[in-house]
Scaffold this motif. Sequence first.
Motif, PDB file in Angstrom:
ATOM      1  N   ASP A   1      43.099  36.878  37.398  1.00 27.69           N
ATOM      2  CA  ASP A   1      44.392  36.215  37.580  1.00 27.69           C
ATOM      3  C   ASP A   1      44.208  34.824  38.175  1.00 27.69           C
ATOM      4  OD1 ASP A   1      45.631  38.461  36.629  1.00 27.69           O
ATOM      5  OD2 ASP A   1      46.639  39.008  38.510  1.00 27.69           O
TER       6      ASP A   1
ATOM      7  N   ASP B   1      46.174  33.429  40.384  1.00 26.22           N
ATOM      8  CA  ASP B   1      46.725  33.269  41.738  1.00 26.22           C
ATOM      9  C   ASP B   1      45.754  33.688  42.840  1.00 26.22           C
ATOM     10  OD1 ASP B   1      46.691  35.970  41.357  1.00 26.22           O
ATOM     11  OD2 ASP B   1      48.864  36.260  41.494  1.00 26.22           O
TER      12      ASP B   1
ATOM     13  N   GLN C   1      44.583  36.483  43.552  1.00 23.83           N
ATOM     14  CA  GLN C   1      44.778  37.829  44.125  1.00 23.83           C
ATOM     15  C   GLN C   1      43.536  38.684  43.892  1.00 23.83           C
ATOM     16  OE1 GLN C   1      49.117  38.874  42.832  1.00 23.83           O
ATOM     17  NE2 GLN C   1      48.656  39.823  44.802  1.00 23.83           N
TER      18      GLN C   1
ATOM     19  N   ARG D   1      49.109  36.518  46.815  1.00 23.48           N
ATOM     20  CA  ARG D   1      49.170  35.402  45.862  1.00 23.48           C
ATOM     21  C   ARG D   1      48.998  34.085  46.629  1.00 23.48           C
ATOM     22  NH1 ARG D   1      51.430  32.840  41.528  1.00 23.48           N
ATOM     23  NH2 ARG D   1      51.261  34.502  39.994  1.00 23.48           N
TER      24      ARG D   1
HETATM   25 MG    MG Z   1      49.562  37.987  41.068  1.00 20.52          MG
END
Ligand code: MG
Length: 204
Positions: free
Chosen positions: A91, A93, A95, A196
């Motif tokens: 991802d 972000d 995470q 995030r």
């Molecule tokens: Mg996320």
Amino acid sequence: MLSVIIPAFNEGELIEKAYYTISEVLKNADIDNEIIFIDDGSSDETYAKITYLSNKEKNLRGMRFSRNFGKEAAISAGLASAEGSCAVVIDCDLQHPPEKIVEMYRLWQQGYEIVEGIKKNRGEESKIHSFAAKSFYAVLSRVAGFDMSHASDFKLLDRKVIDILNKIPERKGFFRAISYWVGFNKTEVVFDLNKRAEGDSKWS
Ligand code: MG
Ligand code: UDP
């Protein structure tokens, strides 16, 4: 070479951070890589950031969808364009902890063909989101015949697996599950889901 596939939908404020964080981790581990951003029809500056960076950084490239097709389609496009001997999907972000990519890559070097990222926790989410996700995975795990409650899209795949996934004609796949179904020599890496880095979840 390792291909890093990053689906991105309205992640303008995170493209640079994601690129430099992941790039640095791979550089320190001496892992040859290409980083591929797939802009999933963003309406913000996501693609402008990708283009700007790709002019500066040799290991980065990007593509852009004509509209928002969803993360599954972005992952498929990334896998179709990856040139590495293996690829990791992560991802944008942050995470998914980027340092875990190194752990996954080392397992691949030992001969594993799929390294699944398994979530130790689900991070912070609302009660309703948590309930919906729990119910969804309860049904899915029942139907699929294996426990998917801690599965994620964070995984590393060997070239053999990528080539097979690229041949599957399904239009609406579920990447998280298909890597369980496809077979091959598999192992797991457990990770803590980070918060995030910026912005909000892109799921409705
Ligand atoms: Mg996320
Ligand atoms: N994403 C995407 N298309 C979408 C929704 C999300 O490519 O339609 C990307 C998003 O930019 C991020 C990843 O998929 O890189 C996971 O999305 P998000 O963080 O919003 O999901 P959550 O962590 O809440 O499950």
